[in-house]
Design an enzyme around this catalytic site. Sequence first.
Site, mmCIF file in Angstrom:
data_model
loop_
_atom_site.group_PDB
_atom_site.id
_atom_site.type_symbol
_atom_site.label_atom_id
_atom_site.label_comp_id
_atom_site.label_asym_id
_atom_site.label_seq_id
_atom_site.Cartn_x
_atom_site.Cartn_y
_atom_site.Cartn_z
ATOM 1 N N GLU A 104 19.978 5.898 5.048
ATOM 2 C CA GLU A 104 20.041 6.508 6.240
ATOM 3 C C GLU A 104 20.978 5.652 6.927
ATOM 4 O O GLU A 104 21.493 5.853 8.079
ATOM 5 C CB GLU A 104 18.353 6.275 6.924
ATOM 6 C CG GLU A 104 17.862 7.326 6.641
ATOM 7 C CD GLU A 104 18.350 8.728 7.351
ATOM 8 O OE1 GLU A 104 18.254 8.773 8.554
ATOM 9 O OE2 GLU A 104 18.394 9.687 6.450
ATOM 10 N N SER A 129 18.652 1.260 3.229
ATOM 11 C CA SER A 129 18.381 2.886 3.021
ATOM 12 C C SER A 129 19.841 3.280 3.172
ATOM 13 O O SER A 129 20.520 3.161 4.003
ATOM 14 C CB SER A 129 17.361 3.342 4.216
ATOM 15 O OG SER A 129 17.522 4.658 4.274
ATOM 16 N N TYR A 162 15.683 4.674 13.225
ATOM 17 C CA TYR A 162 15.205 4.217 11.769
ATOM 18 C C TYR A 162 16.471 3.784 11.322
ATOM 19 O O TYR A 162 16.681 2.534 10.589
ATOM 20 C CB TYR A 162 14.716 5.246 10.817
ATOM 21 C CG TYR A 162 14.426 4.935 9.584
ATOM 22 C CD1 TYR A 162 13.300 4.111 9.193
ATOM 23 C CD2 TYR A 162 15.453 5.125 8.533
ATOM 24 C CE1 TYR A 162 13.085 3.777 7.770
ATOM 25 C CE2 TYR A 162 15.251 4.813 7.269
ATOM 26 C CZ TYR A 162 14.147 4.243 7.037
ATOM 27 O OH TYR A 162 13.933 3.691 5.510
ATOM 28 N N THR A 180 0.770 -1.292 -0.075
ATOM 29 C CA THR A 180 -0.040 0.167 0.011
ATOM 30 C C THR A 180 0.990 1.110 0.092
ATOM 31 O O THR A 180 0.256 2.610 -0.230
ATOM 32 C CB THR A 180 -0.848 0.211 1.218
ATOM 33 O OG1 THR A 180 0.060 -0.021 2.331
ATOM 34 C CG2 THR A 180 -2.057 -1.162 1.195
ATOM 35 N N GLY A 181 2.081 1.085 0.306
ATOM 36 C CA GLY A 181 2.950 2.391 0.190
ATOM 37 C C GLY A 181 3.334 2.819 -1.111
ATOM 38 O O GLY A 181 3.080 2.245 -2.195
ATOM 39 N N GLN A 232 8.284 1.061 9.154
ATOM 40 C CA GLN A 232 8.042 2.351 9.587
ATOM 41 C C GLN A 232 8.874 3.164 9.150
ATOM 42 O O GLN A 232 10.168 3.030 9.674
ATOM 43 C CB GLN A 232 8.129 2.339 11.409
ATOM 44 C CG GLN A 232 7.540 3.527 12.137
ATOM 45 C CD GLN A 232 8.199 5.052 11.395
ATOM 46 O OE1 GLN A 232 7.545 5.652 10.606
ATOM 47 N NE2 GLN A 232 9.048 5.225 12.300
#
Length: 321
Positions: free
Chosen positions: A132, A130, A154, A13-14, A88
């Site tokens: 990140e 990621s 995260y 759904t993202g 998340q």
Amino acid sequence: MGKTKTALLTGVTGQDGSYLAELLLSKDYEVHGVVRRVAIEDGDVRYTRIKHILKDITLHSGSIESHQSIFAAVNIVKPDEVYHLAAQSFVGESFADEFTTMKVNSEGTHNILSCCRSIVPDCRFYFAGSSEMFGEVLQTPQTEKTPFNPRSIYGISKCVGFHLTKHYRTAYGMHASSGILFNHEGPRRGYEFVTRKISRYAAKIKLGLAKTLPLGNLSAVRDWGHAQDYVEAQWLMLQQDQPDDYVVATGVTHTVYEFCKAAFGLLSLKCEDYITVDERFKRPSDVNFLLGDATKARKVLGWKPKISFEDMVAEMVRNDY
Ligand code: NDP
Ligand code: GDR
């Protein structure tokens, strides 16, 4: 004619899940998605990004932090390829709720890897790593060899997912790959991420629906690409004979402020007339600079981005306006 392959997507759904599902359908895959149950059952609200393809895909109820529900989904689908995108994914929220972020992103990744190993050990697995993970960068530009130095829970949670994926590859011989994807955007981006916030506010201000744009760190530098290009790299990773890890990036940087200038300029507005700096949108520790070197993806996967920064900003602003 039967379908070519069966794929299971978490996070369907993202933003990325929706583009990837479209890409796989165009390649004649049988596409399955895992969705968590929520109280809002109106499909038009719940499935805004995938409502146009709902008739072509099969959804399974499941929460990534529940081993039982993921086991059931993998066991029913018995996928050839698994794209693990659920997370998340909002870095800002990971300061507010460290524990959900760790549970969903780290334990969730462990759950699905373990289920795949038990049920479909020969499947091909993609983990959504990621940039990140590079955090306060120790080398520029960042490659697959750059050490990780995360600056948020995260980022830490994604490092755990990355190492779990590598462990299942090396210890159990699974075809498990990680993409180290730099920021990628588009008109389906969630509203809280800075690019979508900017394109939306530019449109609102032009239409007289807002007066100011409150932002945090304006000088943060990002390597922004388009999500449609990046899901192609995810698919290409699973088409290789050998599993591996790949940086996916454009190699071009812009500041948050430059993004604002470009977006507002398209509507003949000057962003400096509307931006206000709001401490609430600053993070306790931010990643100030990211620049990816996707040479390996270009050479091995034959991947390169097709959509320019300017075209992406224009598409986002046009869509919101
Ligand atoms: P989104 O935030 O748009 O989508 C996240 C997806 O994860 C949604 O489908 C959401 O479902 C699902 N999800 C969240 N928590 C759970 C849970 N507990 N159980 C099941 N599903 C859950 O993210 P993107 O599409 O932008 O990103 C996809 C992946 O790539 C993420 O893992 C992200 O961390 C990673 N990534 C993204 C980058 C980017 O720039 N976009 C860059 C690098 C990595 P729901 O609809 O129920 O909320
Ligand atoms: P990021 O994306 O943290 O890079 O994570 P985000 O768009 O949230 O922030 C980018 C930079 O902009 C600065 N910023 C603001 N950010 C938000 N959200 N809102 C603001 O008002 C604002 N003002 C300034 C931030 O401080 C930051 O420096 C995204 C996510 O998609 C992750 O899931 C993914 O892994 C990484 O990209 C790569």
